[in-house]
Motif scaffolding. Structure first.
Motif, PDB file in Angstrom:
ATOM      1  N   GLU A  14      29.693  58.791   2.872  1.00 47.23           N
ATOM      2  CA  GLU A  14      28.302  58.351   2.788  1.00 47.23           C
ATOM      3  C   GLU A  14      27.756  58.016   4.171  1.00 47.23           C
ATOM      4  O   GLU A  14      26.638  58.406   4.525  1.00 47.23           O
ATOM      5  CB  GLU A  14      28.193  57.134   1.868  1.00 47.23           C
ATOM      6  CG  GLU A  14      26.765  56.631   1.693  1.00 47.23           C
ATOM      7  CD  GLU A  14      26.672  55.410   0.801  1.00 47.23           C
ATOM      8  OE1 GLU A  14      25.540  54.983   0.507  1.00 47.23           O
ATOM      9  OE2 GLU A  14      27.732  54.880   0.396  1.00 47.23           O
ATOM     10  N   ALA A  15      28.561  57.301   4.957  1.00 44.92           N
ATOM     11  CA  ALA A  15      28.129  56.956   6.312  1.00 44.92           C
ATOM     12  C   ALA A  15      27.980  58.205   7.166  1.00 44.92           C
ATOM     13  O   ALA A  15      27.036  58.327   7.961  1.00 44.92           O
ATOM     14  CB  ALA A  15      29.132  55.990   6.939  1.00 44.92           C
ATOM     15  N   TYR A  17      27.223  61.235   6.168  1.00 39.57           N
ATOM     16  CA  TYR A  17      26.018  61.952   5.767  1.00 39.57           C
ATOM     17  C   TYR A  17      24.759  61.260   6.277  1.00 39.57           C
ATOM     18  O   TYR A  17      23.816  61.919   6.731  1.00 39.57           O
ATOM     19  CB  TYR A  17      25.966  62.079   4.243  1.00 39.57           C
ATOM     20  CG  TYR A  17      24.716  62.758   3.748  1.00 39.57           C
ATOM     21  CD1 TYR A  17      24.492  64.110   3.998  1.00 39.57           C
ATOM     22  CD2 TYR A  17      23.742  62.043   3.052  1.00 39.57           C
ATOM     23  CE1 TYR A  17      23.337  64.731   3.560  1.00 39.57           C
ATOM     24  CE2 TYR A  17      22.588  62.659   2.624  1.00 39.57           C
ATOM     25  CZ  TYR A  17      22.381  64.001   2.878  1.00 39.57           C
ATOM     26  OH  TYR A  17      21.228  64.610   2.454  1.00 39.57           O
ATOM     27  N   ASN A  18      24.741  59.934   6.235  1.00 39.98           N
ATOM     28  CA  ASN A  18      23.570  59.190   6.720  1.00 39.98           C
ATOM     29  C   ASN A  18      23.349  59.408   8.210  1.00 39.98           C
ATOM     30  O   ASN A  18      22.209  59.559   8.669  1.00 39.98           O
ATOM     31  CB  ASN A  18      23.739  57.702   6.426  1.00 39.98           C
ATOM     32  CG  ASN A  18      23.585  57.389   4.947  1.00 39.98           C
ATOM     33  OD1 ASN A  18      22.934  58.128   4.202  1.00 39.98           O
ATOM     34  ND2 ASN A  18      24.180  56.296   4.498  1.00 39.98           N
ATOM     35  N   ILE A  19      24.431  59.439   8.978  1.00 36.22           N
ATOM     36  CA  ILE A  19      24.302  59.699  10.420  1.00 36.22           C
ATOM     37  C   ILE A  19      23.809  61.121  10.662  1.00 36.22           C
ATOM     38  O   ILE A  19      22.954  61.367  11.509  1.00 36.22           O
ATOM     39  CB  ILE A  19      25.650  59.484  11.132  1.00 36.22           C
ATOM     40  CG1 ILE A  19      26.077  58.018  11.033  1.00 36.22           C
ATOM     41  CG2 ILE A  19      25.578  59.913  12.594  1.00 36.22           C
ATOM     42  CD1 ILE A  19      27.507  57.768  11.478  1.00 36.22           C
ATOM     43  N   LYS A  21      21.907  63.037   8.878  1.00 30.87           N
ATOM     44  CA  LYS A  21      20.493  63.307   8.556  1.00 30.87           C
ATOM     45  C   LYS A  21      19.511  62.464   9.372  1.00 30.87           C
ATOM     46  O   LYS A  21      18.303  62.631   9.234  1.00 30.87           O
ATOM     47  CB  LYS A  21      20.247  63.112   7.061  1.00 30.87           C
ATOM     48  CG  LYS A  21      20.380  61.691   6.567  1.00 30.87           C
ATOM     49  CD  LYS A  21      20.101  61.615   5.069  1.00 30.87           C
ATOM     50  CE  LYS A  21      20.166  60.170   4.580  1.00 30.87           C
ATOM     51  NZ  LYS A  21      19.857  60.066   3.129  1.00 30.87           N
ATOM     52  N   GLU A  22      20.038  61.559  10.216  1.00 31.13           N
ATOM     53  CA  GLU A  22      19.154  60.715  11.031  1.00 31.13           C
ATOM     54  C   GLU A  22      18.295  61.527  11.995  1.00 31.13           C
ATOM     55  O   GLU A  22      17.131  61.224  12.205  1.00 31.13           O
ATOM     56  CB  GLU A  22      19.976  59.691  11.820  1.00 31.13           C
ATOM     57  CG  GLU A  22      20.431  58.504  10.990  1.00 31.13           C
ATOM     58  CD  GLU A  22      21.325  57.561  11.790  1.00 31.13           C
ATOM     59  OE1 GLU A  22      21.590  57.869  12.979  1.00 31.13           O
ATOM     60  OE2 GLU A  22      21.766  56.544  11.237  1.00 31.13           O
ATOM     61  N   LYS A 134      25.937  66.176  -0.620  1.00 24.56           N
ATOM     62  CA  LYS A 134      24.631  66.164  -1.272  1.00 24.56           C
ATOM     63  C   LYS A 134      24.521  67.225  -2.359  1.00 24.56           C
ATOM     64  O   LYS A 134      24.024  66.968  -3.455  1.00 24.56           O
ATOM     65  CB  LYS A 134      23.525  66.377  -0.235  1.00 24.56           C
ATOM     66  CG  LYS A 134      22.123  66.358  -0.820  1.00 24.56           C
ATOM     67  CD  LYS A 134      21.083  66.640   0.246  1.00 24.56           C
ATOM     68  CE  LYS A 134      19.674  66.674  -0.347  1.00 24.56           C
ATOM     69  NZ  LYS A 134      18.654  67.000   0.692  1.00 24.56           N
ATOM     70  N   ASP A 151      23.992  68.905   5.203  1.00 23.51           N
ATOM     71  CA  ASP A 151      24.974  68.519   4.196  1.00 23.51           C
ATOM     72  C   ASP A 151      26.356  68.575   4.824  1.00 23.51           C
ATOM     73  O   ASP A 151      26.520  69.085   5.945  1.00 23.51           O
ATOM     74  CB  ASP A 151      24.900  69.429   2.966  1.00 23.51           C
ATOM     75  CG  ASP A 151      25.299  68.710   1.675  1.00 23.51           C
ATOM     76  OD1 ASP A 151      26.023  67.699   1.772  1.00 23.51           O
ATOM     77  OD2 ASP A 151      24.891  69.170   0.600  1.00 23.51           O
TER      78      ASP A 151
END
Length: 267
Positions: A14-15, A17-19, A21-22, A134, A151
């Motif tokens: 999760e972390a 993926y968040n990085i 898409k930043e 995703k 993704d």
């Protein structure tokens, strides 16, 4: 050579993926073998090495391979070698050299949809699924038809259906990228013909495979010829520095027939 401004080593998917898409210029770092040939600037490279994605597991009815597994690990894995006549190890065995195969990862090879990928062509001829953070789980064929998006591919799943498979490729030299790749399989009575390095990414020749299924009880040279000709007709071929479209079409017919004959012989 690419430029890397920052590196992140997240502890969870999760972390990661968040990085990713930043920023538009953030990218996942695999083995970086092909990335080194580009000149892009990456704001933050997302290193997945702490996420436990380097593994190959045999669950009996399927084989699961993590995204950070190297092609060399695939080549030497016992379960992979014992399935589908060793199709995957045969496909990757001639990719440049052992040192290179120790670096290139499964996730990058599949996610980037490289046209020259021997590995992708072989996977497409098997009953293969991919899993993304995703996008979730889908067949490899469906994944290849989806638009590129931000993704992370976490693993591939190869369902162990009974049957045989064969791989053929042609290179201008032993250490060069292929100018054409072909994988043919007959698994649980279903034929698949995958052709890659056209020079675009691998695709299935669906109409040609249907001809093989219809002629399965009488697999003559004429049926193989017709299937090869149909495959060349339904797929597109292009030019690049390694070969012309016309040459690729001629090579495709020959390699497809050889691969079909090998599968038939195994039966």
């Amino acid at each position: 050579m690419f430029t890397l401004l920052n590196v992140a080593q997240p502890d969870t998917l999760e972390a990661a993926y968040n990085i990713l898409k930043e920023k538009r210029s953030n990218a996942v770092l695999g083995g970086c073998a092909y990335l080194r040939m580009g000149s892009q600037t990456i704001h933050t490279g997302v290193d997945l090495s702490k996420l436990g994605l380097k593994y190959s597991k045999d669950y009996g009815s399927y084989i699961e391979i993590g995204a950070m597994t190297s092609l060399r690990d695939v080549e030497t894995n016992a379960a992979v070698n014992n399935y589908a006549d060793g199709l995957l190890p045969k496909a990757v065995a001639n990719i440049i050299g052992v040192q290179f195969r120790n670096v290139v990862t499964v996730g990058a090879s599949v996610f980037m949809r490289y046209g020259f990928s021997d590995f992708l062509t072989a996977l497409l001829a098997l009953d293969t699924e991919v899993e993304l953070v995703k996008g979730g789980r889908m067949t490899l064929a469906a994944f290849l038809d989806t638009p590129r998006s931000k993704d992370i591919l976490t693993k591939i799943i190869i369902h162990k259906t009974k049957g045989h498979a064969a791989y053929q490729a042609l290179r201008n030299s032993a250490s060069d990228y292929p100018l054409l790749t072909v994988a043919v399989s007959q698994l649980d009575g279903e034929w698949k013909i995958a052709v890659g390095a056209r020079p675009t990414r691998a695709r299935l020749a669906v109409q040609a495979a249907a001809l093989l299924r219809d002629g399965d009880n009488d697999m003559t040279a004429e049926v193989m010829e017709q299937a090869a000709q149909t495959a060349v007709g339904e797929l597109s071929f292009g030019d690049n520095s390694r070969a012309s479209a016309v040459y690729r079409q001629a090579v495709a017919k020959t390699l497809i027939k050889r691969a079909i004959a090998e599968v038939v012989a195994c039966k």
